[in-house]
Design a protein around this motif. Structure first.
Motif, PDB file in Angstrom:
ATOM      1  N   THR A  34       0.830  -1.203   0.000  1.00 36.70           N
ATOM      2  CA  THR A  34       0.000   0.000   0.000  1.00 36.70           C
ATOM      3  C   THR A  34       0.865   1.253   0.000  1.00 36.70           C
ATOM      4  O   THR A  34       0.593   2.212  -0.730  1.00 36.70           O
ATOM      5  CB  THR A  34      -0.942  -0.004   1.218  1.00 36.70           C
ATOM      6  N   LYS A  35       1.926   1.257   0.800  1.00 37.41           N
ATOM      7  CA  LYS A  35       2.843   2.398   0.826  1.00 37.41           C
ATOM      8  C   LYS A  35       3.526   2.579  -0.525  1.00 37.41           C
ATOM      9  O   LYS A  35       3.684   3.697  -1.000  1.00 37.41           O
ATOM     10  CB  LYS A  35       3.893   2.212   1.924  1.00 37.41           C
ATOM     11  N   MET A  36       3.957   1.470  -1.131  1.00 35.46           N
ATOM     12  CA  MET A  36       4.615   1.565  -2.437  1.00 35.46           C
ATOM     13  C   MET A  36       3.653   2.087  -3.500  1.00 35.46           C
ATOM     14  O   MET A  36       4.017   2.925  -4.324  1.00 35.46           O
ATOM     15  CB  MET A  36       5.177   0.201  -2.850  1.00 35.46           C
ATOM     16  N   ALA A  37       2.410   1.623  -3.479  1.00 30.04           N
ATOM     17  CA  ALA A  37       1.418   2.085  -4.455  1.00 30.04           C
ATOM     18  C   ALA A  37       1.134   3.573  -4.263  1.00 30.04           C
ATOM     19  O   ALA A  37       1.018   4.321  -5.243  1.00 30.04           O
ATOM     20  CB  ALA A  37       0.137   1.277  -4.329  1.00 30.04           C
ATOM     21  N   LYS A  43       4.350   9.979  -7.340  1.00 28.27           N
ATOM     22  CA  LYS A  43       5.352  10.236  -8.373  1.00 28.27           C
ATOM     23  C   LYS A  43       4.704  10.404  -9.740  1.00 28.27           C
ATOM     24  O   LYS A  43       5.125  11.240 -10.530  1.00 28.27           O
ATOM     25  CB  LYS A  43       6.381   9.106  -8.416  1.00 28.27           C
ATOM     26  N   SER A  44       3.685   9.617 -10.016  1.00 22.10           N
ATOM     27  CA  SER A  44       2.994   9.706 -11.298  1.00 22.10           C
ATOM     28  C   SER A  44       2.286  11.053 -11.449  1.00 22.10           C
ATOM     29  O   SER A  44       2.369  11.698 -12.499  1.00 22.10           O
ATOM     30  CB  SER A  44       1.990   8.565 -11.421  1.00 22.10           C
TER      31      SER A  44
END
Length: 187
Positions: A34-37, A43-44
């Motif tokens: 969840t943190k990575m997403a 960033k996107s």
């Protein structure tokens, strides 16, 4: 029989411990994903903001109302007046104070406007978007056209860095565009 009851209890405790470890591991992995997403989404959106900032410079530099109004200056004209950037000695940073800065907000881009007012590019998950523009050099135009050869027209080369930064982020996401503009030779 007492030995069997004790063995069954030890076996049940081992199975329960294994299931607990698997459950904790799954929850931990889920939280990390969840943190990575969330980070990838930030960033996107910041990259989209950087792209919009580059598009804003192109939009403003092609705005006939800005180009014909003596009280307004497009970012390429301002960058040309600031002077050349020496790319062998310095780089065009998102945070440069001596370059041409333009802002892009959620209000979009308007004709007959120099976009210098800061604001949020995205109100949901606050993101800032801005550009830095620098004049690189004047050079002979390259290409197969003989129309330009021998004339008093040269290519003025600019570098445009679009920057996007998500709220709370310690870094800006950037993208760069190099643009060559046909213009009268300086000398």
């Amino acid at each position: 029989m007492n030995k069997q009851n004790g063995l069954v209890m030890v076996f049940a405790l081992l199975v329960l411990l294994s299931v607990t470890i698997l459950g904790v591991s799954a929850v931990s992995s889920s939280l990390l994903q969840t943190k990575m997403a969330s980070s990838m989404e930030q960033k996107s959106v910041a990259f989209d903001a950087a792209e919009a900032a580059i598009a804003g410079v192109v939009f403003e530099s092609e705005d006939e109302m800005v180009l014909s109004d003596p009280g307004l200056e497009d970012p390429l004209t301002v960058a040309r007046r600031v002077g050349e950037i020496d790319l062998t000695a310095e780089e065009l940073s998102c945070y440069a104070d001596d370059r041409t800065r333009r802002e892009v907000t959620s209000a979009g881009l308007d004709t007959n406007t120099m976009h210098t007012v800061a604001g949020q590019f995205s109100p949901q998950g606050a993101v800032d978007a801005w550009s830095q523009t620098a004049y690189v050099r004047e050079q002979a135009c390259r290409g197969s056209s003989n129309v330009i050869g021998g004339s008093n027209v040269t290519c003025h080369v600019f570098i445009i860095r679009g920057c996007g930064q998500a709220d709370g982020s310690s870094y800006a996401v950037a993208n760069t565009l190099t643009a060559a503009v046909f213009a009268p030779a300086t000398n």
